[in-house]
Design a protein around this motif. Structure first.
Motif, PDB file in Angstrom:
ATOM      1  N   GLN A 168     -40.477 -20.231  12.587  1.00 23.79           N
ATOM      2  CA  GLN A 168     -40.340 -20.565  11.277  1.00 23.79           C
ATOM      3  C   GLN A 168     -39.094 -20.124  10.754  1.00 23.79           C
ATOM      4  OE1 GLN A 168     -43.277 -19.244  12.646  1.00 23.79           O
ATOM      5  NE2 GLN A 168     -44.778 -20.907  12.143  1.00 23.79           N
ATOM      6  N   ASN A 216     -42.256 -15.625   0.897  1.00 27.75           N
ATOM      7  CA  ASN A 216     -43.168 -16.577   1.109  1.00 27.75           C
ATOM      8  C   ASN A 216     -42.811 -17.933   1.500  1.00 27.75           C
ATOM      9  OD1 ASN A 216     -45.577 -14.622   1.096  1.00 27.75           O
ATOM     10  ND2 ASN A 216     -45.163 -14.841  -1.233  1.00 27.75           N
ATOM     11  N   ASN A 219     -56.580 -20.664   4.796  1.00 23.67           N
ATOM     12  CA  ASN A 219     -55.665 -19.691   5.578  1.00 23.67           C
ATOM     13  C   ASN A 219     -56.773 -18.510   5.718  1.00 23.67           C
ATOM     14  OD1 ASN A 219     -53.767 -21.429   5.551  1.00 23.67           O
ATOM     15  ND2 ASN A 219     -52.648 -20.151   4.024  1.00 23.67           N
ATOM     16  N   GLU A 254     -44.295 -21.739   2.367  1.00 25.01           N
ATOM     17  CA  GLU A 254     -45.443 -22.568   2.668  1.00 25.01           C
ATOM     18  C   GLU A 254     -45.275 -23.899   2.206  1.00 25.01           C
ATOM     19  OE1 GLU A 254     -50.424 -21.917   2.626  1.00 25.01           O
ATOM     20  OE2 GLU A 254     -49.017 -20.328   1.440  1.00 25.01           O
ATOM     21  N   ASN A 255     -45.519 -24.785   2.869  1.00 24.72           N
ATOM     22  CA  ASN A 255     -45.396 -26.238   2.656  1.00 24.72           C
ATOM     23  C   ASN A 255     -44.174 -26.653   1.998  1.00 24.72           C
ATOM     24  OD1 ASN A 255     -48.144 -26.721   3.300  1.00 24.72           O
ATOM     25  ND2 ASN A 255     -48.735 -25.843   1.253  1.00 24.72           N
ATOM     26  N   GLU A 291     -49.658 -22.116   9.776  1.00 19.49           N
ATOM     27  CA  GLU A 291     -49.982 -22.459   8.377  1.00 19.49           C
ATOM     28  C   GLU A 291     -48.867 -21.841   7.474  1.00 19.49           C
ATOM     29  OE1 GLU A 291     -52.675 -18.772   9.374  1.00 19.49           O
ATOM     30  OE2 GLU A 291     -51.966 -20.656  10.563  1.00 19.49           O
ATOM     31  N   LYS A 292     -48.296 -20.597   7.604  1.00 17.16           N
ATOM     32  CA  LYS A 292     -47.059 -19.926   6.690  1.00 17.16           C
ATOM     33  C   LYS A 292     -46.302 -19.071   7.378  1.00 17.16           C
ATOM     34  CE  LYS A 292     -50.115 -16.625   4.819  1.00 17.16           C
ATOM     35  NZ  LYS A 292     -50.711 -15.985   3.571  1.00 17.16           N
ATOM     36  N   ASP A 320     -44.702 -15.377   6.157  1.00 15.48           N
ATOM     37  CA  ASP A 320     -44.063 -14.358   5.301  1.00 15.48           C
ATOM     38  C   ASP A 320     -43.563 -13.263   5.838  1.00 15.48           C
ATOM     39  OD1 ASP A 320     -45.817 -15.864   3.478  1.00 15.48           O
ATOM     40  OD2 ASP A 320     -47.621 -14.705   3.628  1.00 15.48           O
TER      41      ASP A 320
END
Length: 184
Positions: A59, A105, A137, A107-108, A76-77, A79
């Motif tokens: 990511q 963070n 999550n 996310e999406n 899913e994310k 951070d």
């Protein structure tokens, strides 16, 4: 680490990484040229001062000199929390420098910088705290920590606040999550 397990790893320069459940870390043994770690999952790093220290994830990348920070890089994310020193986070063609008490963070596709309090990640003490976190999550983390598979007919759009400990067991964790939203 496997599901339900976490461990501490000493890196070639003496820095430390504490790996959360279901986490993979890899690195070259020769750090004379650079200090680079590849991460899938979540780890808390305590980095000794020296040349650039880079954590690469699918990511994004995190670059530091000497600091302690947490990286959560799962499907899913993504951070990153900075506890001491400074960290530079690069993801989705954006770069942000975090100071102690800042977290970022992703996310999406959205990036959000926030502040937090604390001197270490609570998961290291087997305490899991979520604020405004999507139910899906939270359930994924319960699966990782207790090495179980959870099937829910619908996770709807529940955002939940919950704290549970691993020592209290799976049943208690599920009650803490499910009772407030009417799933039990």
């Amino acid at each position: 680490t496997t599901e339900g397990q976490f461990t501490q790893v000493e890196l070639p320069d003496g820095s430390k990484a504490t790996l959360n459940a279901a986490t993979k870390i890899s690195f070259n043994d020769d750090w004379s040229e650079n200090r680079t770690v590849s991460l899938e999952g979540e780890a808390f790093f305590e980095v000794l001062k020296g040349s650039d220290f880079i954590v690469k994830t699918a990511q994004g990348d995190v670059r530091v000199l000497g600091t302690s920070f947490d990286v959560f890089a799962r499907q899913e994310k993504f951070d990153v929390k900075c506890f001491t020193g400074k960290v530079e986070v690069s993801s989705q063609n954006q770069t942000v420098v975090l100071n102690p008490g800042n977290e970022i963070n992703f996310e999406n596709g959205a990036m959000k910088v926030e502040t937090f309090k604390g001197s270490t990640e609570r998961w290291i003490d087997e305490v899991f705290e979520f604020k405004g976190e999507p139910l899906e999550n939270v359930l994924l983390e319960i699966e990782r920590q207790f090495n179980v598979s959870i099937e829910v007919e619908s996770t709807e759009a529940h955002l939940i606040d919950v704290v549970f400990t691993k020592a209290d067991g799976l049943e208690n964790a599920l009650k803490q999550v499910c009772i407030p939203i009417g799933y039990i």
